[in-house]
Motif scaffolding. Structure first.
Motif, mmCIF file in Angstrom:
data_model
loop_
_atom_site.group_PDB
_atom_site.id
_atom_site.type_symbol
_atom_site.label_atom_id
_atom_site.label_comp_id
_atom_site.label_asym_id
_atom_site.label_seq_id
_atom_site.Cartn_x
_atom_site.Cartn_y
_atom_site.Cartn_z
ATOM 1 N N ARG A 160 20.056 3.581 -11.408
ATOM 2 C CA ARG A 160 19.554 2.546 -10.171
ATOM 3 C C ARG A 160 17.925 2.746 -10.199
ATOM 4 N N ALA A 161 17.280 1.779 -9.877
ATOM 5 C CA ALA A 161 15.832 1.965 -9.538
ATOM 6 C C ALA A 161 15.529 0.877 -8.441
ATOM 7 N N HIS A 162 14.583 1.231 -7.413
ATOM 8 C CA HIS A 162 14.251 0.469 -6.391
ATOM 9 C C HIS A 162 12.860 0.393 -6.123
ATOM 10 N N VAL A 163 12.070 -0.783 -5.891
ATOM 11 C CA VAL A 163 10.759 -0.713 -5.306
ATOM 12 C C VAL A 163 10.726 -1.980 -4.347
ATOM 13 N N ILE B 180 7.880 -4.645 -2.857
ATOM 14 C CA ILE B 180 6.730 -5.372 -3.456
ATOM 15 C C ILE B 180 6.210 -6.167 -2.370
ATOM 16 N N LEU B 181 5.296 -6.660 -2.490
ATOM 17 C CA LEU B 181 4.749 -7.380 -1.219
ATOM 18 C C LEU B 181 5.496 -8.518 -0.584
ATOM 19 N N ILE B 182 6.369 -9.021 -1.381
ATOM 20 C CA ILE B 182 7.297 -10.221 -0.891
ATOM 21 C C ILE B 182 8.583 -9.691 -1.580
ATOM 22 N N GLY B 183 9.417 -9.053 -0.504
ATOM 23 C CA GLY B 183 10.614 -8.655 -0.856
ATOM 24 C C GLY B 183 10.802 -7.454 -1.874
ATOM 25 N N SER B 184 11.918 -7.236 -2.729
ATOM 26 C CA SER B 184 12.181 -5.956 -3.378
ATOM 27 C C SER B 184 12.598 -6.253 -4.996
ATOM 28 N N VAL B 185 12.741 -5.254 -5.655
ATOM 29 C CA VAL B 185 13.204 -5.385 -6.969
ATOM 30 C C VAL B 185 14.109 -4.339 -7.151
ATOM 31 N N THR B 186 15.145 -4.367 -7.618
ATOM 32 C CA THR B 186 16.350 -3.656 -7.900
ATOM 33 C C THR B 186 16.946 -3.670 -9.112
ATOM 34 N N MET B 187 16.872 -2.566 -9.872
ATOM 35 C CA MET B 187 17.647 -2.313 -11.218
ATOM 36 C C MET B 187 18.922 -1.480 -11.090
ATOM 37 N N GLU B 188 20.089 -2.194 -11.705
ATOM 38 C CA GLU B 188 21.325 -1.466 -11.636
ATOM 39 C C GLU B 188 22.105 -1.469 -13.044
ATOM 40 N N LYS C 44 0.847 -1.296 0.052
ATOM 41 C CA LYS C 44 0.095 -0.062 -0.106
ATOM 42 C C LYS C 44 1.036 1.253 -0.079
ATOM 43 N N ASN C 45 1.983 1.128 0.732
ATOM 44 C CA ASN C 45 2.891 2.494 0.771
ATOM 45 C C ASN C 45 3.880 2.239 -0.063
ATOM 46 N N SER C 46 4.266 1.397 -0.875
ATOM 47 C CA SER C 46 5.464 0.986 -1.785
ATOM 48 C C SER C 46 5.710 2.279 -2.670
ATOM 49 N N LYS C 47 6.817 2.811 -2.998
ATOM 50 C CA LYS C 47 7.508 3.610 -3.854
ATOM 51 C C LYS C 47 8.641 3.202 -4.588
ATOM 52 N N LEU C 48 8.388 3.533 -5.925
ATOM 53 C CA LEU C 48 9.408 3.287 -6.999
ATOM 54 C C LEU C 48 10.401 4.478 -6.996
ATOM 55 N N TYR C 49 11.881 4.164 -6.856
ATOM 56 C CA TYR C 49 12.702 5.322 -6.898
ATOM 57 C C TYR C 49 13.436 5.284 -8.156
ATOM 58 N N LEU C 50 13.903 6.191 -8.855
ATOM 59 C CA LEU C 50 14.710 6.203 -10.005
ATOM 60 C C LEU C 50 15.985 7.154 -9.896
ATOM 61 N N TRP C 51 17.064 6.780 -10.233
ATOM 62 C CA TRP C 51 18.267 7.532 -9.889
ATOM 63 C C TRP C 51 18.945 7.731 -11.377
ATOM 64 N N VAL C 52 19.225 8.982 -11.863
ATOM 65 C CA VAL C 52 19.620 9.194 -13.202
ATOM 66 C C VAL C 52 20.881 10.065 -13.174
ATOM 67 N N THR C 53 21.811 9.742 -13.807
ATOM 68 C CA THR C 53 23.040 10.810 -13.549
ATOM 69 C C THR C 53 22.834 12.142 -13.895
ATOM 70 N N ASN C 54 23.365 13.124 -13.005
ATOM 71 C CA ASN C 54 23.162 14.421 -13.413
ATOM 72 C C ASN C 54 24.302 15.076 -14.157
ATOM 73 N N ASP C 55 24.468 14.322 -15.250
ATOM 74 C CA ASP C 55 25.822 14.837 -16.190
ATOM 75 C C ASP C 55 25.274 14.906 -17.331
ATOM 76 N N GLY C 56 26.194 14.849 -18.551
ATOM 77 C CA GLY C 56 25.889 14.994 -19.963
ATOM 78 C C GLY C 56 25.120 13.948 -20.569
ATOM 79 N N ASN C 57 25.142 12.639 -19.803
ATOM 80 C CA ASN C 57 24.487 11.691 -20.243
ATOM 81 C C ASN C 57 23.011 11.277 -19.908
ATOM 82 N N ARG C 58 22.675 11.587 -18.711
ATOM 83 C CA ARG C 58 21.362 11.488 -18.021
ATOM 84 C C ARG C 58 21.136 9.854 -18.273
ATOM 85 N N ILE C 59 21.793 9.214 -17.910
ATOM 86 C CA ILE C 59 21.382 7.705 -17.785
ATOM 87 C C ILE C 59 20.910 7.107 -16.418
ATOM 88 N N PRO C 60 19.790 6.446 -16.546
ATOM 89 C CA PRO C 60 19.515 5.670 -15.016
ATOM 90 C C PRO C 60 20.557 4.761 -14.742
#
Length: 264
Positions: free
Chosen positions: A232-235, A237-245, A214-230
Motif C-alpha cells: 500500500r501507498a497513500h498520499v 494531494i491538493l484535491i483528495g488523495s491517491v492510494t495504491m494497493e 504543504k504538509n502532504s506526506k507519502l507513506y509506503l507499507w512493505v511486507t516485513n517477510d521474505g518477499n518485501r513487497i509493497p
C-alpha cells in the motif's frame, strides 16, 4: 490533469528505499524469483484510476558473462479515468542476477497525445548512464532506473535501520539523474485485500507545489517477510488523495507474511 496521472504512475513504479552510502548493502539471495507477478490498483479518492502489473521473467541476455533478470511493468488508466485521459506505459529493465544493478532499461510512454521512448545503458564502474539524449554522470556507483530501483529496494539489507533514519537512492528519469530520500517510520500491521500483514512503513520525500499540499506526506507499507513487497501507498494531494494497493500476488518466493532471517 496530465500531472495527476504522472503522479499516480510514479507512485506505482518509483517508490523505493535505500541507504545513501556510495555502496548500498544488499541481500545475497533475491527476495523474488522468476514467475513472480504483482498486480496493483490505484484510486483517486474512491474512484479506480489506474492498474499496474509487475513481473519477473526469464532472460537469455548476459552482461559481462553474468545472468540477468528481465523485469517488466505495465501501467494504464482504468475506469472512468480512461474516458478523459488514456495512459498506457511499458517499462523493461534487465538487471544483474548477483548485484541487482541495471544494465539495460527501456520505456514506452503513451499519455494522451504525449509519447516518449527511452533506451538507456548503465556503466556503474565509471558512474554514467547513456540514454537517447546523451550521457549523464551519476554521483554514486549504484544508479537505477524506475523498475530496477523497485526490485533493488526489496533486497536491501535493513538490519541496521532505525526508526526516524533517512536514506537516499539515485535514479535515472526523464534525462536526469536524481536522488530520492526516504524516512523509516517503524513497523505496522495493516489490512489488505490479501489479509492482515505486518509491514515496514516508510515515508518517501515529496515536494509541495501544484499537486501536493504543504504538509502532504507519502507513506509506503512493505511486507516485513521474505518477499518485501509493497502492499500500500497513500498520499494526500491538493484535491483528495491517491492510494495504491496490491490486489494480487502470484509466484512469490516465500509464503506471504512468513518471516525470515532478514525480517525486521
Amino acid at each position: 490533469m496530465r500531472k495527476l496521472y504522472i503522479l499516480i504512475l510514479s507512485i506505482l513504479f518509483t517508490v523505493s528505499v535505500s541507504k545513501g552510502q556510495s555502496a548500498l548493502p544488499y541481500l545475497k539471495e533475491p527476495t523474488f524469483k522468476e514467475g513472480e507477478k504483482l498486480t496493483y490498483k490505484l484510486r483517486y479518492g474512491f474512484m479506480s484510476a489506474a492498474t499496474g502489473i509487475l513481473t519477473v521473467n526469464k532472460s537469455s541476455l548476459k552482461f559481462s558473462g553474468n545472468d540477468t533478470f528481465h523485469l517488466n511493468a505495465v501501467g494504464e488508466t482504468s475506469g472512468a479515468f480512461s474516458i478523459f485521459y488514456t495512459v498506457k506505459n511499458k517499462y523493461d529493465s534487465y538487471i544483474d542476477g548477483d548485484t541487482y544493478l541495471p544494465h539495460l532499461y527501456t520505456e514506452d510512454i503513451r499519455e494522451g497525445s504525449y509519447t516518449r521512448k527511452e533506451y538507456a545503458t548503465f556503466d556503474h564502474r565509471n558512474k554514467f548512464v547513456k540514454g537517447r539524449k546523451g550521457t549523464f554522470k551519476t554521483p554514486v556507483l549504484q544508479t537505477f532506473d524506475l523498475l530496477s530501483a523497485y526490485y533493488f529496494a526489496r533486497n536491501l539489507d535493513l538490519s541496521s535501520l532505525k526508526k526516524g533514519e533517512s536514506f537516499k537512492i539515485s535514479y535515472f528519469l526523464n534525462d536526469e539523474v536524481e536522488q530520492l530520500g526516504i524516512t523509516y517510520e517503524g513497523i505496522e500491521k495493516i489490512k489488505t485485500s490479501l489479509g492482515t500483514v505486518e509491514c515496514i512503513k516508510f515515508s518517501p520525500e515529496i515536494k509541495p507545489g501544484r499537486i501536493f499540499k504543504k504538509n502532504s506526506k507519502l507513506y509506503l507499507w512493505v511486507t516485513n517477510d521474505g518477499n518485501r513487497i509493497p502492499v500500500r501507498a497513500h498520499v494526500e494531494i491538493l484535491i483528495g488523495s491517491v492510494t495504491m494497493e496490491l490486489t494480487e500476488a502470484k509466484g512469490l518466493k516465500h509464503e506471504l507474511g512468513k518471516k525470515v532471517s532478514y525480517s525486521k
